[in-house]
Design an enzyme around this catalytic site. Structure first.
Site, short mmCIF file in Angstrom:
data_model
loop_
_atom_site.label_atom_id
_atom_site.label_comp_id
_atom_site.label_asym_id
_atom_site.label_seq_id
_atom_site.Cartn_x
_atom_site.Cartn_y
_atom_site.Cartn_z
CB VAL A 41 -22.11 10.23 8.22
CG1 VAL A 41 -21.92 8.30 9.08
CG2 VAL A 41 -23.24 10.47 8.25
N PRO A 120 -16.00 11.26 2.11
CG PRO A 120 -16.34 9.50 0.45
CD PRO A 120 -15.99 10.94 0.48
CG MET A 175 -15.73 20.07 22.18
SD MET A 175 -14.65 18.80 23.59
CE MET A 175 -14.13 20.23 24.49
N GLY A 478 -4.36 -25.92 -26.87
CA GLY A 478 -4.63 -27.10 -27.65
C GLY A 478 -4.66 -26.26 -28.92
CB ALA A 479 -5.72 -23.03 -29.90
N GLY A 480 -3.72 -25.25 -31.59
CA GLY A 480 -2.65 -25.43 -32.50
C GLY A 480 -1.61 -24.28 -33.42
CB SER A 549 -0.54 -14.46 -24.83
OG SER A 549 -0.76 -14.30 -26.06
#
Lengths: 648, 299
Positions: A41, A120, A175, A478-480, A549
């Site tokens: 700009v 931009p 200029m 540790g969820a099994g 995962s």
């Protein structure tokens, strides 16, 4: 200051004279030039475009009146007409005084019609500039005469060249603020040409302008008697932009199979390059089948010829299999077909591009799954240096290898924007997250075809009386998962099934011992495990994968590797509080103390499955009951019943 | 073989857009406003799928204050081409007594924007073609060709999908939708030029005829039926007028004109000193009103 710009479209009433038909004929014969303006700009870019619109008489009286009001209210020119306000559209931009997004402007002169992509200039908007450049024939690069060739000038030029723009206009602006100094202009031109040569940009025109005053924009300025070249608009009106697609071999990606009745079967698409006539021999890619053109149809009926850029419908002489995504091409000069490529990728999303993650890739009218591996290097867009990289962040540009789920017809981007340019789409959010330019096919992918083996999955499955599959156990640490997977395997083994258990911890000791726990490494960890599991499925095994995962996209990638029905997602659903309370390995305590970084559930997210085949609620089930539920599912799905037909 | 001229290029691009939507979206619809841009859209859509028919219906949002000639033209057009036509009106608005002169800016929100959203939800359309052009207005200049809308029909201008080359991303999740603008790169002059060259039928309101009008706030409002409230001082004049843009008749200003055919309209337009939307009442409430309306789901 002249009043309201004459306020008329496309040349004004004086041009029409008495003969409207003649005017319309002249107007129709005009060619179209699409160009992009690059600059910040501060360089006066919006002022320049506003000035072009104004001088080419695209501003109506009511718009001019609004501009005059706006200039007083929010203008930056002390109440004088601020042309930049004509083009800074969105409220957010006007408040911040910057141009955020790509905006398209239209103007017409006696000689040409123009579509301007106004983009931009700041580095954080690289993606917007790339978007504007993708359809441009020419780039106007603004340089502030007081500042000369800057880092951003180099960046803009590099991006324009990258996207295939060969013609550059350097508008040395302001200029008036350097007393129209010829020496300053000449030095900037010398500097620019020296740099442009390095990035193979040769077609360069430098013009000294003042957008605010109007010097050398539409007419040559009295302030620069030493400048002998054209004004900006004159140059844009006359510059030659040949379309390379016109002389190239015929290619048309099939968009739509048109079958309004049983007698008609046409293939609709926009001709990417070359010409097509009835009788021409065609090759369908990637299948390689051949036929010839029966009829070329446009919306107005039958045509003798279809040319590049035209939307047509073709019928073929033979009934061969053609569908959306295929490419029709000249039979004796078809594009290549491959599934592995080197490509430049421009990343456009806040979430980084990770090696090994799968995305959707759309090229022409074809959408396939693509995996990026590996990233060869990232380009510093300011210095063009190559840097090592494992990921690409927003606005990063990198060169990568891509592997697609199926082979596609392609050309290098240098030869064809249509068959060499692609977008990458996130499979979960559906956002467009990246754009890419194909360089070439990797040699191994062009020639290596899957060997169709005589002893196949079906043969192995019949021998072992089981249908191979992946049981993918996912859940918090540790969820099994491992406990349940172990019980499942024991029972399957007792039944005489052939199984294998891939356990997260064990795999990390061997195959994946080079990987840590950053997001990128987790992606690679899962990719390797999924590939190994796939090979084991091919070997006829029932594979249990017990991995945290945490990311949906990785699990989805793994699912995509095997055939439908072969991937069974088992969500071991244990609330964080309970997993943490068990903490058999003491990991949660360590993570809470900050000794373990990137621990799932603590400082790294777990994305629970949305539609798992099996959900095991461990707050309600014993491990044994959970294992029975998995076995029951396998039986119900026909994976392990006695006397079954594997039906693969 | 000469290269394509710019109108042929625009036509090819628009046809490409129609076909992409038909191929990638499940249930598209064309917003048919009966205006000249809709006429051109329909012409292009018919070309895109010839010799078949466009594989989607037309949807018109009727406010109840449409010009009678528009409704006649609408029905005749659908019949002529054998296309399915859906008409939707915001009945809640009608019941609440919302009229063009009673609710100010809220009128168009209730009777057009909300009505449109109701209709899209009612039929479950996942893509809707609109006749918007980027040259119309500043906030439209940044609109994508495939413009993504949330399940609430919101447009998020700061978070638009990048759109490169002619590769459109039509993917979305359930409930989300696309607004698609096949005429994005056309200008008003292009539209008229195309109507002229291709003999595209347009509603005769665009051509100058003798019509009954009254003066309201400096504009000429056509007395299209007897529902338009007239005060004792109102004087109905019969003037030769035409409309540069069409909406609800009580809100659409006519222009005194002698342009009785398309070439004359073009001649008048290229000599004109005011922009196209000037005749519309709804855009007058501040420079950013169009942007605000788009955020809410207006076309």
């Amino acid at each position: 200051m002249r009043a309201a710009g004459g306020g008329s479209v496309g040349g004004g009433a004086d041009v029409i004279g008495g003969d409207i038909e003649a005017y319309l004929q002249r107007h129709k014969a005009k060619s179209l030039l699409r160009f992009i303006t690059c600059g910040s700009v501060d360089d006066g870019k919006s002022s320049l475009i506003g000035r072009l619109l104004y001088e080419s008489k695209m501003i109506f009286d009511d718009q001019f009146a609004a501009l005059r009001d706006d200039s007083k209210k929010v203008g930056t020119r002390g109440g004088e007409i601020d042309f930049a306000l004509l083009v800074d559209g969105l409220t957010a931009e006007r408040e911040q005084g910057i141009t955020i997004d790509v905006a398209y402007r239209f103007f017409t002169t006696e000689k040409r019609k123009f579509i301007v992509a106004d983009t931009p200039g700041h580095e954080q908007y690289t993606r917007n500039m790339v978007t504007g450049a993708s359809t441009a024939d020419l780039a106007v690069i603004l340089i502030d005469a007081r500042k000369g060739v800057l880092t951003q000038t180099r960046r803009h030029s590099y991006l324009a060249a990258l996207l295939g723009i060969r013609r550059i206009v350097v508008a040395v602006n302001k200029m008036d603020l350097v007393d129209y100094s010829r020496d300053i202009f000449n030095k900037i031109e010398r500097d620019y040409r020296a740099f442009a040569h390095q990035i193979h940009l040769e077609d360069i025109t430098c013009i000294p302008v003042s957008a605010v005053v109007g010097d050398n924009v539409t007419s040559r300025s009295v302030h620069t008697p030493w400048y002998r070249g054209p004004g900006l608009l004159e140059h844009l009106e006359t510059v030659d932009v040949p379309d390379p697609a016109e002389g190239a071999a015929f290619r048309m990606p099939v968009q739509w199979v048109n079958r309004p009745n049983p007698e008609f079967r046409g293939f609709a698409g926009l001709i990417a390059s070359g010409v097509v006539r009835p009788g021409d021999a065609l090759r369908v890619l990637p299948s390689g089948r051949t036929s010839s053109v029966a009829r070329v149809l446009t919306g107005e009926g039958e045509a003798r010829i279809g040319v590049a850029g035209q939307s047509v419908t073709l019928t073929l002489a033979d009934e061969i299999d053609v569908s959306r995504g295929d490419v029709l091409s000249a039979a004796d000069d078809p594009p290549a077909v491959a599934n592995q490529f080197e490509a430049t990728i421009i990343w456009m999303h806040d979430e980084p591009l990770l090696q090994g993650r799968a995305y959707l890739l759309k090229l022409g009218t074809k959408t396939v799954t693509a995996t990026v591996a590996p990233i060869k290097y990232r380009v510093n867009v300011n210095t063009m240096e190559h840097l090592a990289a494992k990921k690409l962040d927003l606005n990063d540009i990198g060169v990568c290898e891509l592997e697609l789920s199926s082979a596609i017809a392609f050309e290098s981007y240098r030869d064809s924007r249509v068959l060499g340019g692609f977008i990458l789409i996130d499979r979960l959010t559906n956002n467009t997250v990246g754009a890419g330019l194909l360089h070439f096919a990797l040699r191994r992918s062009q020639n290596v075809h899957w060997q169709a083996l005589d002893v196949n999955k079906r043969a192995r499955a019949l021998l072992s009386h089981q249908k191979p599959c992946i049981l993918w156990f996912t859940g918090l640490s540790g969820a099994g998962k491992s406990t349940i997977a172990n019980l499942v395997e024991k029972q399957l083994h007792a039944d005489g099934r052939q199984t294998y258990l891939l356990d997260g911890d064990n795999v990390r000791h061997g195959l994946n011992k080079d990987l840590g726990f950053t997001d990128q490494n987790r992606v690679e960890n899962i990719r390797r495990v999924a590939e190994v599991a796939r090979l084991m499925v091919d070997a006829g095994l029932i594979v249990m994968v017990s991995f945290i995962s945490p990311f949906r996209s990785e699990r989805r990638m793994a699912r995509g590797l095997v055939e439908a029905g072969e991937f069974i997602e088992v969500f071991v659903d244990t609330p964080l509080a309970q997993a943490e309370a068990r903490d058999a390995k003491g990991l949660y305590k360590k993570a809470r103390r900050g000794e373990l970084k990137n621990f799932t559930g603590i400082d790294s997210p777990y994305e629970a499955p949305e539609n798992p085949e099996i959900r095991l609620d461990t707050t309600q089930l014993t491990p044994e009951a959970a294992a029975s539920q998995v076995i029951a599912h396998l039986r119900k799905a026909g994976m392990i019943d006695a006397g079954f037909d594997p039906g693969i | 073989m000469a290269a394509l001229d710019y109108l042929q290029r625009l036509e090819a691009e628009s046809i490409h857009i129609f076909r992409e939507v038909a191929a990638e979206c499940e249930k598209p619809v064309m917003l048919y406003s009966v205006g000249k841009d809709s006429s051109v859209m329909l012409h292009l859509a018919r070309k895109a799928f010839a010799p078949g028919k466009p594989p989607f219906p037309l949807l018109q949002i009727a406010s109840g204050w449409d010009f009678r000639e528009m409704l006649e033209f609408r029905d005749a057009t659908a019949k002529k081409y054998g296309l399915e036509l859906l008409v939707h009106t915001n009945d809640e608005g009608v019941r609440a007594g919302v009229k063009p002169w009673t609710h100010g800016a809220a009128y168009s929100d209730i009777m057009l924007t909300q009505a449109l959203r109701q209709a899209l939800d009612k039929y479950g359309f996942d893509a809707a073609f609109g006749g918007g052009r980027r040259d119309e207005e500043k906030s439209r200049a940044k609109e994508r060709v495939f413009s993504f809308r949330s399940a609430q029909h919101r447009w998020d201008p700061k978070n638009q999908r990048p759109e490169l080359w002619s590769l459109y991303n039509a993917r979305k999740n359930r409930g989300e939708s696309m607004r698609v603008f096949p005429l994005s790169n056309w200008t008003e002059l292009d539209v008229w030029q195309y109507i002229h060259l291709q003999q595209v039928p347009i509603v005769p309101l665009y051509l100058a005829r003798l019509r009954p009008v009254v003066r309201r706030d400096g504009r000429l409002i056509m007395v299209d039926d007897d529902r338009l409230p007239l005060s004792a001082t109102d004087r109905v004049e019969t003037l030769q007028v035409r409309f540069r843009t069409l909406g609800c008749y009580p809100l659409t200003g006519a222009t005194v004109s002698t342009a009785a055919d398309v070439p004359a309209v073009i001649r008048e337009m290229v000599s004109s000193k005011t922009s196209e939307r000037e005749g519309r009442g709804v855009d007058k409430d501040g420079a950013t009103s169009m942007e605000l309306r788009k955020l809410e789901g207006y076309f």
